[in-house]
Design a protein around this motif. Structure first.
Motif, PDB file in Angstrom:
ATOM      1  N   ASP A 106       0.833  -1.200   0.000  1.00 14.37           N
ATOM      2  CA  ASP A 106       0.000   0.000   0.000  1.00 14.37           C
ATOM      3  C   ASP A 106       0.871   1.255   0.000  1.00 14.37           C
ATOM      4  O   ASP A 106       1.861   1.329   0.725  1.00 14.37           O
ATOM      5  CB  ASP A 106      -0.891  -0.030   1.251  1.00 14.37           C
ATOM      6  CG  ASP A 106      -1.871   1.097   1.277  1.00 14.37           C
ATOM      7  OD1 ASP A 106      -1.510   2.189   1.766  1.00 14.37           O
ATOM      8  OD2 ASP A 106      -3.012   0.906   0.820  1.00 14.37           O
ATOM      9  N   SER A 107       0.505   2.236  -0.791  1.00  8.16           N
ATOM     10  CA  SER A 107       1.301   3.471  -0.874  1.00  8.16           C
ATOM     11  C   SER A 107       1.113   4.361   0.357  1.00  8.16           C
ATOM     12  O   SER A 107       2.019   5.100   0.727  1.00  8.16           O
ATOM     13  CB  SER A 107       0.951   4.251  -2.140  1.00  8.16           C
ATOM     14  OG  SER A 107      -0.426   4.593  -2.131  1.00  8.16           O
ATOM     15  N   GLN A 108      -0.043   4.296   1.013  1.00 11.41           N
ATOM     16  CA  GLN A 108      -0.297   5.107   2.202  1.00 11.41           C
ATOM     17  C   GLN A 108       0.271   4.465   3.466  1.00 11.41           C
ATOM     18  O   GLN A 108       0.718   5.152   4.370  1.00 11.41           O
ATOM     19  CB  GLN A 108      -1.806   5.327   2.386  1.00 11.41           C
ATOM     20  CG  GLN A 108      -2.463   6.029   1.221  1.00 11.41           C
ATOM     21  CD  GLN A 108      -1.922   7.418   1.008  1.00 11.41           C
ATOM     22  OE1 GLN A 108      -1.798   8.193   1.952  1.00 11.41           O
ATOM     23  NE2 GLN A 108      -1.574   7.743  -0.225  1.00 11.41           N
ATOM     24  N   ASP A 109       0.207   3.154   3.540  1.00  6.58           N
ATOM     25  CA  ASP A 109       0.756   2.409   4.680  1.00  6.58           C
ATOM     26  C   ASP A 109       1.608   1.288   4.122  1.00  6.58           C
ATOM     27  O   ASP A 109       1.112   0.211   3.817  1.00  6.58           O
ATOM     28  CB  ASP A 109      -0.362   1.850   5.562  1.00  6.58           C
ATOM     29  CG  ASP A 109       0.177   1.193   6.830  1.00  6.58           C
ATOM     30  OD1 ASP A 109       1.383   0.860   6.884  1.00  6.58           O
ATOM     31  OD2 ASP A 109      -0.613   0.993   7.768  1.00  6.58           O
ATOM     32  N   PRO A 110       2.910   1.514   3.951  1.00  7.66           N
ATOM     33  CA  PRO A 110       3.776   0.551   3.272  1.00  7.66           C
ATOM     34  C   PRO A 110       3.974  -0.776   4.009  1.00  7.66           C
ATOM     35  O   PRO A 110       4.648  -1.659   3.499  1.00  7.66           O
ATOM     36  CB  PRO A 110       5.098   1.304   3.115  1.00  7.66           C
ATOM     37  CG  PRO A 110       5.041   2.453   4.045  1.00  7.66           C
ATOM     38  CD  PRO A 110       3.603   2.743   4.327  1.00  7.66           C
TER      39      PRO A 110
END
Length: 188
Positions: A106-110
């Motif tokens: 995920d780009s918001q929560d790697p």
């Protein structure tokens, strides 16, 4: 007599809420689901920590790459019951409910591994479609694999390389949950 443990079979299925991003009914009667498959680097409800690099290396193995490339990385409805390691490490094609089409961080929560999952054209897959479309079920997925762990002082165990990732099964309650990690980190 000392027991010789060569590895642990991991099932990550205990109580939490699902993290489904989207559900789309397809023209062919299947359902395409975007959902969190796993969370890295934090203790889960089973008190296991999966380092992101361990998960990533497992995703890059020839087995997983080939399964993704041939659209055959299938998962079952629930983890297999029992202690038979051979059964735990294989997919029962009579119980296939879905195919993992793609994974990405995920780009918001790697630390969240997200998957694009499609219900299978099997009886079990059609049961999954019914649960989603007719009953409004939110899908949860849970990793099944084999590996070793390192015990930590905080009561958790850290999964170490190599991790043999078999699949992500459809489960009622996965072990990853942001609320659970927040609670542990805040010592509530």
């Amino acid at each position: 007599m000392k027991e010789n443990i060569v590895g642990y079979v991991f099932h990550e299925s205990v109580m939490t809420e699902a993290d489904v991003r989207s559900v789309k009914e397809q023209k062919n009667g299947t359902v395409l689901i975007e959902a969190v498959l796993q969370e890295a680097n934090l203790p889960n409800r089973n008190k296991r920590i999966y380092p992101k690099n361990v998960i990533q290396e497992a995703l890059e193995t020839p087995y997983v790459r080939e399964k993704l490339n041939t659209k055959s990385w299938s998962g079952e409805a629930n983890h297999p019951a029992g202690n038979d390691v051979n059964r735990q490490m294989s997919i029962d094609m009579n119980n296939v409910s879905h195919i993992v089409k793609k994974t990405y961080w995920d780009s918001q929560d790697p630390n969240l591994l997200v998957g694009l999952v499609e219900t299978a054209g099997t009886i079990t897959g059609q049961n999954m479609v019914g649960l989603i479309l007719k009953n409004g079920m939110e899908c949860s997925f849970s990793m099944r694999g084999l590996g070793d762990v390192i015990k930590e002082n905080n009561g958790c165990v850290r999964v170490k390389n190599p991790l043999k990732l078999i699949c992500y099964d459809l489960v009622s309650f996965p072990s990853h949950t942001k609320a659970y990690q927040r609670k542990i980190l805040m010592n509530e």
